[in-house]
Design an enzyme around this catalytic site. Structure first.
Site, PDB file in Angstrom:
ATOM      1  N   HIS A  69      54.208   5.741  13.141  1.00 18.72           N
ATOM      2  CA  HIS A  69      54.032   7.095  13.699  1.00 18.72           C
ATOM      3  C   HIS A  69      55.086   8.044  13.159  1.00 18.72           C
ATOM      4  O   HIS A  69      56.246   7.682  13.022  1.00 18.72           O
ATOM      5  CB  HIS A  69      54.107   7.057  15.235  1.00 18.72           C
ATOM      6  CG  HIS A  69      52.892   6.445  15.846  1.00 18.72           C
ATOM      7  ND1 HIS A  69      52.653   5.096  15.809  1.00 18.72           N
ATOM      8  CD2 HIS A  69      51.827   7.001  16.471  1.00 18.72           C
ATOM      9  CE1 HIS A  69      51.497   4.848  16.397  1.00 18.72           C
ATOM     10  NE2 HIS A  69      50.963   5.975  16.799  1.00 18.72           N
ATOM     11  N   PRO A  70      54.663   9.275  12.909  1.00 15.74           N
ATOM     12  CA  PRO A  70      55.630  10.278  12.438  1.00 15.74           C
ATOM     13  C   PRO A  70      56.511  10.738  13.597  1.00 15.74           C
ATOM     14  O   PRO A  70      56.093  10.686  14.754  1.00 15.74           O
ATOM     15  CB  PRO A  70      54.728  11.421  11.982  1.00 15.74           C
ATOM     16  CG  PRO A  70      53.507  11.303  12.832  1.00 15.74           C
ATOM     17  CD  PRO A  70      53.314   9.829  13.073  1.00 15.74           C
ATOM     18  N   SER A  86      47.302  13.294  13.543  1.00 17.86           N
ATOM     19  CA  SER A  86      48.667  13.622  13.966  1.00 17.86           C
ATOM     20  C   SER A  86      48.921  15.120  13.944  1.00 17.86           C
ATOM     21  O   SER A  86      49.615  15.653  14.812  1.00 17.86           O
ATOM     22  CB  SER A  86      49.690  12.928  13.054  1.00 17.86           C
ATOM     23  OG  SER A  86      49.688  11.557  13.286  1.00 17.86           O
ATOM     24  N   GLU A  89      47.518  16.503  17.070  1.00  9.08           N
ATOM     25  CA  GLU A  89      48.259  16.087  18.259  1.00  9.08           C
ATOM     26  C   GLU A  89      49.555  16.871  18.405  1.00  9.08           C
ATOM     27  O   GLU A  89      49.894  17.343  19.491  1.00  9.08           O
ATOM     28  CB  GLU A  89      48.527  14.575  18.185  1.00  9.08           C
ATOM     29  CG  GLU A  89      47.247  13.785  18.425  1.00  9.08           C
ATOM     30  CD  GLU A  89      47.256  12.375  17.876  1.00  9.08           C
ATOM     31  OE1 GLU A  89      46.203  11.747  17.881  1.00  9.08           O
ATOM     32  OE2 GLU A  89      48.313  11.900  17.429  1.00  9.08           O
ATOM     33  N   GLN A  90      50.257  17.032  17.297  1.00 14.63           N
ATOM     34  CA  GLN A  90      51.538  17.745  17.374  1.00 14.63           C
ATOM     35  C   GLN A  90      51.303  19.222  17.688  1.00 14.63           C
ATOM     36  O   GLN A  90      52.050  19.822  18.461  1.00 14.63           O
ATOM     37  CB  GLN A  90      52.314  17.569  16.060  1.00 14.63           C
ATOM     38  CG  GLN A  90      52.593  16.090  15.780  1.00 14.63           C
ATOM     39  CD  GLN A  90      53.999  15.819  15.251  1.00 14.63           C
ATOM     40  OE1 GLN A  90      54.891  16.656  15.320  1.00 14.63           O
ATOM     41  NE2 GLN A  90      54.208  14.610  14.740  1.00 14.63           N
ATOM     42  N   PHE A 121      60.316   7.788  18.567  1.00 14.63           N
ATOM     43  CA  PHE A 121      59.912   8.053  19.955  1.00 14.63           C
ATOM     44  C   PHE A 121      58.407   8.310  20.007  1.00 14.63           C
ATOM     45  O   PHE A 121      57.908   9.209  19.331  1.00 14.63           O
ATOM     46  CB  PHE A 121      60.663   9.280  20.477  1.00 14.63           C
ATOM     47  CG  PHE A 121      60.261   9.701  21.851  1.00 14.63           C
ATOM     48  CD1 PHE A 121      60.687   8.998  22.963  1.00 14.63           C
ATOM     49  CD2 PHE A 121      59.445  10.811  22.029  1.00 14.63           C
ATOM     50  CE1 PHE A 121      60.301   9.389  24.245  1.00 14.63           C
ATOM     51  CE2 PHE A 121      59.063  11.212  23.308  1.00 14.63           C
ATOM     52  CZ  PHE A 121      59.501  10.496  24.411  1.00 14.63           C
ATOM     53  N   ILE A 122      57.697   7.513  20.805  1.00 11.76           N
ATOM     54  CA  ILE A 122      56.250   7.699  20.913  1.00 11.76           C
ATOM     55  C   ILE A 122      55.886   8.170  22.317  1.00 11.76           C
ATOM     56  O   ILE A 122      56.216   7.520  23.314  1.00 11.76           O
ATOM     57  CB  ILE A 122      55.471   6.373  20.650  1.00 11.76           C
ATOM     58  CG1 ILE A 122      55.908   5.702  19.351  1.00 11.76           C
ATOM     59  CG2 ILE A 122      53.968   6.648  20.640  1.00 11.76           C
ATOM     60  CD1 ILE A 122      55.580   6.437  18.095  1.00 11.76           C
TER      61      ILE A 122
END
Ligand code: GUN
Length: 173
Positions: A69-70, A86, A89-90, A121-122
């Protein structure tokens, strides 16, 4: 093209993996290893099986999935190198609209978290706005590595559920 459960229940392993692979960031093994468990009754049943595959996978593969994950508001986001999922989502958490000061604060917390746990951190960004994300980051920094490993996998389950709903589109039921 929205998917349907009956299409997924009848397709070959490669097509199944191509369709559902992106639910788990850069980790098509989750979809591929879930294929033999067909047929699935509905999206919820499919999701439960995908999550079971992820949760029962080898620990190193789980860590690799978390690491795939980024960072939130990280370098890849600034360089526009995120996957389609992603990026969306961001943006939904408002992370594409941060001031320089906010970006700096995110970078510091991201680095501190990664330094402590060895993975990013997810949190499910589509279910949390930026202030809630910062609060959760500060609070979760005090957790144990085992708790954060489990919490990250739980958040990945939520991320996958929302991605699955997108993939099903109007054919969810
Ligand atoms: N890294 C932390 N949270 C998220 C998320 O919700 N989506 C993606 N793609 N990466 C994350």
């Amino acid at each position: 093209m929205p998917l349907t459960i009956s299409e997924l229940n009848t397709c070959e392993r490669a097509a199944f993996t191509a369709a559902l692979g992106p639910l788990f960031e850069h980790s098509p093994w989750v979809a591929e290893q879930t294929w033999p468990l067909r047929p699935f009754c509905d999206a919820a049943h499919l999701h439960a099986n995908l999550c079971q595959t992820m949760q029962s996978g080898p620990r190193e593969q789980q860590v690799a999935l978390i690491r795939a994950h980024p960072d939130l508001a990280g370098r890849l986001a600034r360089q526009k190198q995120l996957t389609r999922e992603s990026t969306r989502e961001q943006a939904s958490a408002g992370l594409d609209q941060l001031t320089d000061a906010e970006l700096g604060a995110f970078q510091k917390l991201n680095d501190e978290y990664r330094g402590k746990f060895g993975f990013p951190f997810i949190i499910c960004a589509r279910l949390n706005a930026k202030d809630a994300i910062v609060t959760a980051m500060k609070s979760r920094l005090t957790n144990s590595p085992a708790t954060e490993h489990a919490t990250a996998l739980g958040e990945i389950e939520k991320i996958a559920w929302l991605r699955l709903q997108d993939a099903f589109g109007t054919h969810l039921h």
